[in-house]
Motif scaffolding. Sequence first.
Motif, mmCIF file in Angstrom:
data_model
loop_
_atom_site.group_PDB
_atom_site.id
_atom_site.type_symbol
_atom_site.label_atom_id
_atom_site.label_comp_id
_atom_site.label_asym_id
_atom_site.label_seq_id
_atom_site.Cartn_x
_atom_site.Cartn_y
_atom_site.Cartn_z
ATOM 1 N N PRO A 74 0.873 -1.311 0.106
ATOM 2 C CA PRO A 74 0.058 0.043 -0.141
ATOM 3 C C PRO A 74 0.750 1.237 -0.052
ATOM 4 O O PRO A 74 0.458 2.372 -0.897
ATOM 5 C CB PRO A 74 -0.655 -0.091 1.203
ATOM 6 C CG PRO A 74 -0.765 -1.511 1.655
ATOM 7 C CD PRO A 74 0.665 -2.177 1.223
ATOM 8 N N LEU A 75 2.012 1.245 0.586
ATOM 9 C CA LEU A 75 2.806 2.244 0.763
ATOM 10 C C LEU A 75 3.331 2.783 -0.774
ATOM 11 O O LEU A 75 3.415 3.775 -1.145
ATOM 12 C CB LEU A 75 4.137 2.064 1.765
ATOM 13 C CG LEU A 75 4.682 3.506 2.283
ATOM 14 C CD1 LEU A 75 3.732 4.269 2.716
ATOM 15 C CD2 LEU A 75 5.731 2.870 3.291
ATOM 16 N N ALA A 77 1.906 2.040 -3.412
ATOM 17 C CA ALA A 77 0.770 2.260 -4.180
ATOM 18 C C ALA A 77 0.490 3.750 -4.001
ATOM 19 O O ALA A 77 0.136 4.516 -4.992
ATOM 20 C CB ALA A 77 -0.237 1.253 -4.035
ATOM 21 N N GLN A 78 0.623 3.959 -2.663
ATOM 22 C CA GLN A 78 0.114 5.308 -2.398
ATOM 23 C C GLN A 78 0.952 6.429 -2.958
ATOM 24 O O GLN A 78 0.521 7.409 -3.594
ATOM 25 C CB GLN A 78 0.030 5.483 -0.916
ATOM 26 C CG GLN A 78 -0.225 7.025 -0.256
ATOM 27 C CD GLN A 78 -0.695 7.151 1.012
ATOM 28 O OE1 GLN A 78 -1.405 6.283 1.422
ATOM 29 N NE2 GLN A 78 0.134 7.851 1.740
#
Lengths: 349, 349
Positions: A74-75, A77-78
């Motif tokens: 997620p990191l 992706a963000q």
Amino acid sequence: MTGRLARIAEHAGVSEATVSRVLNNKSNVAEETRAAVLTSIDVLGFERPSHLRSRMGAGPVGLIVPELTNPVFPLFAQVIQQRLAAKGFTAVLCTQAPGGVAEEDYLPMLLDHDVCGIIFVSGKHAESNSDISAYQKLLAEGVPIVMINGHRPEIAAPSLSTDERAAVALAFDHLVQLGHERIGLATGQPRYVPSIRKVAEFERQVAAAGMEKLIEQTWFTVEGGELAGRSLIAQGATGIICGSDLMALGVMRAATQLGLTVPTDLSVIGYDGSDITKYTGPPLTTIRQDVATMSAAAADALAELVKGHPQPSGDALFAPELLVRGSTGRAPYLTGVRHDPRTEAGGVG
Amino acid sequence: MTGRLARIAEHAGVSEATVSRVLNNKSNVAEETRAAVLTSIDVLGFERPSHLRSRMGAGPVGLIVPELTNPVFPLFAQVIQQRLAAKGFTAVLCTQAPGGVAEEDYLPMLLDHDVCGIIFVSGKHAESNSDISAYQKLLAEGVPIVMINGHRPEIAAPSLSTDERAAVALAFDHLVQLGHERIGLATGQPRYVPSIRKVAEFERQVAAAGMEKLIEQTWFTVEGGELAGRSLIAQGATGIICGSDLMALGVMRAATQLGLTVPTDLSVIGYDGSDITKYTGPPLTTIRQDVATMSAAAADALAELVKGHPQPSGDALFAPELLVRGSTGRAPYLTGVRHDPRTEAGGVG
């Protein structure tokens, strides 16, 4: 404001009223005129109104990541998505949960939606002997691609990875300085490029230190860590270097189940440096990937490729950092402690 | 295979060769014929080949989530995206890190890319008095939208939320059963619908139990939890119900800094039920949102709206679960322990 309109109008060879219509997104402007005005805005260095920014990107960018339950993904992706957004690109998220849609199935969907490029994080390219024809096909069709954490020299695309060798060296040195003499490596399957690099550096370090080679290759998950941890503990390891933070959580769980205390009996080092490692019991010593810098570089490289500017396709390595927290300590034979004698919960007392 | 081709051909009124050409994605098929064949495949209940599935979606779906560092949001993003993918839709990810691109700036970008609908997770709609004209505008333009965790009755769109009242009641009952008599609530800012609902139920519970009302409203982050925790501990709370798992981590940090042990001196209950809570020290008792069911329902509702099938726009509530782990225990005045006497690290010895 008038000065700005006038300069854009002059540069584009249209009236100020036309510039105003474009800026306010009115429909009564020919597409060619509209493009000319937007180009002038860009060339003159003015900022486009937010509703016009997405026009800068030819289409959305595909962003293929593994499942989002490992918090390092997620990191990535963000940060990638936001960096792309700042450049006017939207990102189509494609995650691959086990049993769900796989990387190869996303590609036709993305091409259907006219993506202008694709960023792959720890995808098929991260397997050393996977079929890379899908990547070659994308390149042949002129779709720019960028790879993160899985270099395949055969793919002519920018490839950005954390320096796995430096990561293992940092972890190994830390444990040696703490007096450990039986050091284990718990990492993922041998087919993954990051595993291959970690194992190679670990073998080099162990040989140089004259230690026994203790390696278990399972999976990058908590369960994989638990399995590898039990085996390495049985082999007498007092310090374990893990291939992911999730594996480190699994090793700590194995230690607890065996009645050992971290770090008194066993030192554990994670890899990724995700935020959760601050809150584990004990807080995890870990190797942090520089996700922010890598993600920004990946988004920038893709944006340049979309503009038609060639980018280097070599193996770009990003330096990791060692975060020392509570899961590593002096080797147990130095402190004389074999395991923590506290037995609060029931039992003898 | 022959039987399937023949049935599709008959249903669509074309030759088997044409069906075959569509299935193999050949270009020499008129778009109308192609659409007819695909419709027949769907109507007859056959599965489309994966490369044709994306045609089912009119365009990508916008997926607006807060930042991905709170692990509950990547979980929503992953499940929604995969559920959409199974239906042939791609998802354009839009995250909102502080200082980055905001919800309202994404909307024009998404409309530029002809999204067929947008799912909002804990967006502006989650603020009770925010400007909702952007949502009304989307609806007026015929763009289907679905809301998660933030019901605004003025917005005529499906709205799915975890039942916050049930969540607080579960947590409160658990602490009461453990003998706690001073129970605190640490949650986010009063403008958020989830905060409002949690506070309302908490006030009801406290009044019914004849307890003092201990409430601190900060932010849904670790730092917010730490701040609220310090204040609630100073007010004598022995059990604290938190508005997020991250807040619970902050409350535990505050307890540690004040020399208290969880759960001996202080019981802490999180909210969200993200995976990381299994690995905190101690493992966190928490209220789990049913992210899988909610995400699937949101994706399904959006897909139905895209097909033109109206969906109910009421306040759909999903039941949460209480996961009891190591961060809650008997109230300290029942066990006689005020704080843990262990002082391993230096000090008196």
